[in-house]
Design a protein around this motif. Structure first.
Motif, short mmCIF file in Angstrom:
data_model
loop_
_atom_site.label_atom_id
_atom_site.label_comp_id
_atom_site.label_asym_id
_atom_site.label_seq_id
_atom_site.Cartn_x
_atom_site.Cartn_y
_atom_site.Cartn_z
N VAL A 1 11.25 8.70 -13.54
CA VAL A 1 9.89 8.78 -13.00
C VAL A 1 10.00 9.43 -11.63
O VAL A 1 10.72 8.94 -10.76
N TYR B 1 7.82 10.16 -8.53
CA TYR B 1 6.59 9.58 -8.00
C TYR B 1 6.24 10.23 -6.66
O TYR B 1 6.98 10.07 -5.69
N LEU C 1 6.69 0.13 -9.15
CA LEU C 1 7.73 1.08 -9.54
C LEU C 1 9.09 0.64 -9.00
O LEU C 1 10.09 0.67 -9.72
N TYR D 1 2.44 10.85 -10.57
CA TYR D 1 3.83 10.82 -11.02
C TYR D 1 4.00 11.51 -12.36
O TYR D 1 3.06 11.63 -13.14
N SER E 1 -0.74 2.34 -10.73
CA SER E 1 0.00 2.04 -11.96
C SER E 1 0.59 0.64 -11.88
O SER E 1 1.25 0.29 -10.91
N LEU F 1 3.61 1.68 -16.14
CA LEU F 1 4.80 2.49 -15.87
C LEU F 1 5.81 2.39 -17.01
O LEU F 1 6.37 3.39 -17.44
N SER G 1 7.10 5.34 -19.66
CA SER G 1 8.50 5.70 -19.43
C SER G 1 9.39 5.46 -20.63
O SER G 1 10.58 5.74 -20.56
#
Length: 163
Positions: free
Chosen positions: A62, A64, A80, A136, A153, A158, A162
């Protein structure tokens, strides 16, 4: 009773459609899925070493983008960071709109972030079409964009994007 359940279902459906339309509108100018992630070679906040997009190869990541003045970033980034800390996802944060390195350091310290933080150069936000924060992208093992999002998020959101 049936009328009340029908009304609740109708309201949920209505708000789901509204959410989908707003999200689609917000993301209309972001990079497309399945295209290669644009190149970057950026300095880390912590050590000043440089990190390139190539270092993310062979691991889904990820990426971001945030700004230290962004309230939504301040609320979202701990989600995150928690996932990155426990190994659920690989993540890097890129400061893309800031006045000074010290401003970014203060933001990172305030949130006690442990994930790597990079300092964007003048081209990075443009190459990734960043128009709002946070934004992101999920980058695949072969450095292609596989998902994207803009705004707050949750950990669940997330994780869902992902995997």
């Amino acid at each position: 009773m049936k009328l009340k359940i029908k009304s609740i279902i109708s309201n949920i459906l209505f708000f789901s459609v509204i959410f989908f339309v707003i999200t689609t509108f917000q993301q209309r100018n972001l990079l497309s899925n399945d295209q290669p992630a644009p190149y970057f070679n950026l300095e880390t906040l912590e050590t000043g070493e440089r990190v390139s997009i190539k270092s993310l190869q062979n691991q889904q990541t990820v990426v971001y983008f945030f700004a230290p003045w962004c309230t939504v970033c301040k609320l979202s980034m701990p989600n995150l960071d928690k996932l990155a800390k426990n190994g659920s996802i690989n993540a890097i944060a890129i400061a893309a709109d800031y006045e000074s390195k010290q401003q970014v350091e203060a933001f990172v310290d305030e949130l006690s972030l442990s994930m790597p933080v990079l300092l964007a150069d003048s081209h990075t936000a443009s190459n990734y079409k960043i128009a709002a924060f946070p934004t992101y992208y999920v980058i695949s093992e072969d450095l292609k964009i596989i998902a994207k999002s803009m705004g707050y998020s949750t950990e669940l959101g997330l994780r869902a994007r992902s995997f």
